[in-house]
Design a protein around this motif. Structure first.
Motif: not given
Length: 307
Positions: A146-159, A224-233
């Protein structure tokens, strides 16, 4: 943006939630003691005092355990799913990544400002960045515990100005005791200066573009932001983003470990300008996941929560 609207949440001195709950209890003919007993029989512990406060409007359910209890209450009182829960504001965000709106912050400014100073962004809270977030896709992975293992983000920016070569990431960890996640640049960027406040679970980091972009040009990055585990945060059964500025498209995807998908999921939103609240149920797909999309959204909060 799709979703039901809860309005300002008040009718006279009593909240709309309290009014509806009181009516549902009266229609059911059940006493608070009997309701408490039926909740307990389903493994949900709520005191009679709490039930009394909820129906009188003295207090509202806010914690994730209380929100789960409201879902069970809807079944016991034989009202449509979401009839009560939809009258409550989204859970107060306690985790996830994102840019906080200008009003309340999840962490004191005196905590954030020293980190901004160290990464050379002392005025980040005072001025709008000349990069516009055009589109964002978050993929949140929930582990079997039930904890958070990882978050992957894909972002598009315009200058909006020439020579833009970096984006500032501010991330709050819901469970500071678990330690900060590891930040990895996946595509078209690299991690520059980064500072961590472990006591508050706060990370501030530069994501440096592979090459600068000029006015009108766009740039795609992935990290990506990856947490260590288990247990996950602990993630309190929710993932969200808070946007200080409008975003054209935001796609939020939550994937659960095989065989652990919850029975019910909801998307929720809060418009930062008007305070308008929105909430609606989501359907799980065949791959143990769920998603929600916000178009032309912000400033405000957009997220998904689950049982």
């Amino acid at each position: 943006m799709a979703g039901s609207t809860a309005g300002d949440g008040h009718e006279g001195g009593r909240t709309a939630f309290a009014t509806q709950l009181r009516a549902a209890i009266a229609t059911s003919g059940l006493s608070l003691d009997r309701i408490q007993a039926r909740l307990r029989a389903r493994g949900v512990v709520v005191s009679v005092t709490a039930l009394s406060y909820w129906q009188s409007g003295k207090r509202q359910p806010e914690r994730q355990s209380s929100l789960s209890a409201v879902r069970t209450l809807e079944e016991i009182l034989d009202v449509p799913a979401g009839a009560l829960l939809g009258l409550l504001p989204p859970p107060r965000p306690r985790g996830g990544a994102g840019k906080r709106p200008a009003e309340p912050m999840a962490f004191p400014r005196e905590v954030l400002q020293p980190l901004l100073d160290k990464v050379g962004a002392s005025d980040a809270l005072e001025h709008q960045h000349p990069l516009k977030l055009v589109g964002l896709h978050d993929r949140c992975e929930i582990a079997a515990d039930g904890g958070q293992r990882a978050v992957t983000a894909r972002a598009v920016f315009q200058a909006a100005a020439d020579g833009q070569d970096r984006w500032l990431l501010v991330y709050t960890q819901d469970d500071p005791a678990a330690g900060p996640p590891e930040l990895h640049a996946v595509r078209n960027c690299r991690v520059g200066r980064a500072e961590v406040d472990e006591a508050h679970g706060l990370i501030v980091a530069e994501l440096l573009f592979d090459q600068p972009i000029d006015r009108g040009e766009t740039h795609l990055i992935e990290y990506t932001l990856t947490n260590s585990g288990p247990p996950y945060p602990e993630c309190r059964n929710t993932h969200y983003r808070e946007f200080r500025r409008p975003v054209r498209e935001y796609l939020l995807e939550v994937r659960f470990a095989p065989g652990t998908a919850p029975a019910r999921c909801w998307q929720y939103s809060r418009n930062g300008a008007t305070g308008t609240l929105g909430r609606r149920p989501l359907k799980l797909d065949g791959g143990d996941g769920v998603h929600a999309v916000a178009l032309d959204f912000g400033p405000g909060v957009f997220g998904i929560d689950w049982d």
